[in-house]
Design an enzyme around this catalytic site. Structure first.
Site, PDB file in Angstrom:
ATOM      1  CD  GLU A 163      78.938  49.038 101.535  1.00  0.00           C
ATOM      2  OE1 GLU A 163      77.787  49.345 101.252  1.00  0.00           O
ATOM      3  OE2 GLU A 163      79.212  48.109 102.325  1.00  0.00           O
ATOM      4  CE  LYS A 191      70.759  51.751 104.631  1.00  0.00           C
ATOM      5  NZ  LYS A 191      71.398  50.869 105.586  1.00  0.00           N
ATOM      6  CG  HIS A 204      84.533  45.899  70.723  1.00  0.00           C
ATOM      7  ND1 HIS A 204      84.838  45.933  69.380  1.00  0.00           N
ATOM      8  CD2 HIS A 204      85.253  44.870  71.243  1.00  0.00           C
ATOM      9  CE1 HIS A 204      85.688  44.951  69.099  1.00  0.00           C
ATOM     10  NE2 HIS A 204      85.964  44.291  70.220  1.00  0.00           N
TER      11      HIS A 204
END
Ligand code: PA5
Length: 438
Positions: free
Chosen positions: A288, A423, A309
């Site tokens: 951010e 948003k 792995h």
């Protein structure tokens, strides 16, 4: 002890390359302390370990004590910077099986997190987990308007009020939000909930050492005095603007130097599963802060040896645009030795008498060598032990490094304009008043 030592000898970067940034680092460092910038650009965290509100700190400890005495579970509601820091610290310092211990045996209230997604299954599972146990709620939102925690609070407020009645529920709800504004602040004032403050000049992802992180952390039984002491040690150590002696700023510069060499993915690696959420916190801090204006290193994480792995193959031989920062805990809190076995059917007797920590560390050294040979530069960040002080120091180290690194990159490390985009779309689709035309 809380000392951090950085080793960049596997990064391919030389001290003289770092020193090229000497003047720029001094300029940026000085700008962090300019009064106007400090007050208006979310730099309050930089002196928080010396300037924190002592009176509020006491109230946090008292609230944690009360919650420990009347609640089996604290439900912490928040997202992003109002969530990850507390979880990172609690999970780093407590057994991963803490919440599985029976209430009678556990000395401290269990801390669980909600409001960090909008998934109904998750909320259903939490309600089942709570069962008929006693609860308190700490709802955390700086803006007081974030949708995910607002929805969770509506659900759990109704839950706690129907369990205890409105009056008692009030004494079990703790609100951490802005000092002056926002829907949550207004609600808390009207209902008379106990309030804690997210300071004006501290942004969400830099707020873990404020009440945002401290109330859940203290409730989990972690010593917040020691956590702050660790951050203070780091504040003092890294207040030196001289790049030659400041490993925090060196880390910031090395990241930028590697970025210029097209190493645009940084993997924060650990060999300690308790760091899982610390990596999540770190990812948010850097993503951010730096990912804007079409720039920035993409921060991601890996847990070794587990992920050797899975994504280990890619790191070793995939696109060569990666570097790793390894978080190494020098001395494991617990250790055990490999025993000899008469039949040796598993062929492990060559390890008899070896400590598991030594084997884990050998895997680390072997992996660093393999990855560096495969053109993946490595930076090692060493802490002596996993404890409150070292976690406090690491938090401060990464916050300051992030602010410096983003400033060198030429972006504003304290805003997050891009987060609004989803948003706006969501509000429009859900028919939120005021968003019809957007
Ligand atoms: O770092 C940030 O500023 C964000 O991640 C916020 O913490 C997050 O969006 C939650 O915001 P708020 O605390 O206002 O609910």
């Amino acid at each position: 002890m809380s000392d951090i030592k950085m080793d960049f000898s596997y990064s391919g970067i030389k001290q003289e390359d770092i020193q090229e940034y000497e003047k720029e680092v001094i300029r940026i460092h000085e700008s962090f302390y300019l009064k106007e910038k400090y007050d208006n650009e979310f730099l309050g965290w930089i002196t928080l370990p010396t300037n924190y509100d002592r009176e509020e700190f006491k109230r946090i400890k008292n609230a944690a004590k009360k919650i420990n005495s009347d609640s089996d579970i604290l439900i912490v509601i928040g997202i992003g910077g109002s969530y990850l820091g507390a979880r990172a610290v609690i999970e780093a310092l407590k057994s991963p099986f803490t919440n599985a211990i029976s209430d009678d045996e556990s000395k401290y209230t269990k801390v669980i997190f909600v409001g960090n997604n909008m998934n109904p299954n998750y909320i259903h599972d939490i309600i089942e987990f709570i069962g008929d146990r006693d609860i308190s709620i700490n709802v955390i939102s700086k803006s007081g308007t974030t949708t995910e925690p607002a929805i969770a609070f509506r659900i759990f407020r109704e839950f706690i009020e129907s369990r205890y009645g409105i009056a008692e529920a009030r004494s079990r709800i703790y609100v951490t939000t802005d000092k002056h504004k926002g829907a949550l602040k207004q609600l808390a004032d009207e209902e008379g909930y106990e309030e804690f403050v997210v300071p004006d000049n501290i942004g969400g992802r830099y707020s873990v050492l404020t009440a945002v992180g401290l109330l859940p952390i203290a409730t989990a039984g972690i010593n917040i005095d020691k956590l702050i002491a660790g951050a203070l040690a780091a504040q003092e150590k890294y207040a030196d603007s001289n790049l030659k002696y400041n490993e925090c700023y060196q880390y910031a510069v090395i990241r930028n130097l590697l970025y210029k060499k097209d190493k645009n993915i940084e993997i924060l690696v650990d060999y300690e599963p308790r760091f899982h959420y610390f990596i999540e916190w770190w990812k948010q801090l850097f993503a951010e802060s730096e990912g804007k204006d079409n720039k920035g290193i993409f921060p991601t994480g890996a847990e070794f040896t587990t992920d050797l792995h899975s994504i280990g193959q890619y790191i070793q031989q995939g696109r060569r645009n990666i570097f790793e920062t390894v978080l190494n805990v020098e001395k494991s809190n617990f250790d055990m030795k490999i025993k000899s076995d008469e039949d040796n059917l598993d062929g492990l007797n060559y390890l008899k008498g070896e400590s598991l920590d030594h084997i884990n560390k050998t895997a680390m050294q072997a992996t660093i060598k393999a990855h560096v040979d495969g053109d993946v530069p490595n930076i090692i960040i060493n802490i002596e032990e996993l404890n409150e002080e070292s976690i406090g120091s690491l938090i401060y180290f990464f916050e300051l490094a992030c602010a410096m690194s983003g400033s060198i990159l030429g972006i504003n490390p304290f805003n997050q304009p891009g987060v609004e985009k989803y948003k706006t779309n969501m509000f429009k689709m859900l028919g939120k008043p005021g968003y019809e035309q957007k």
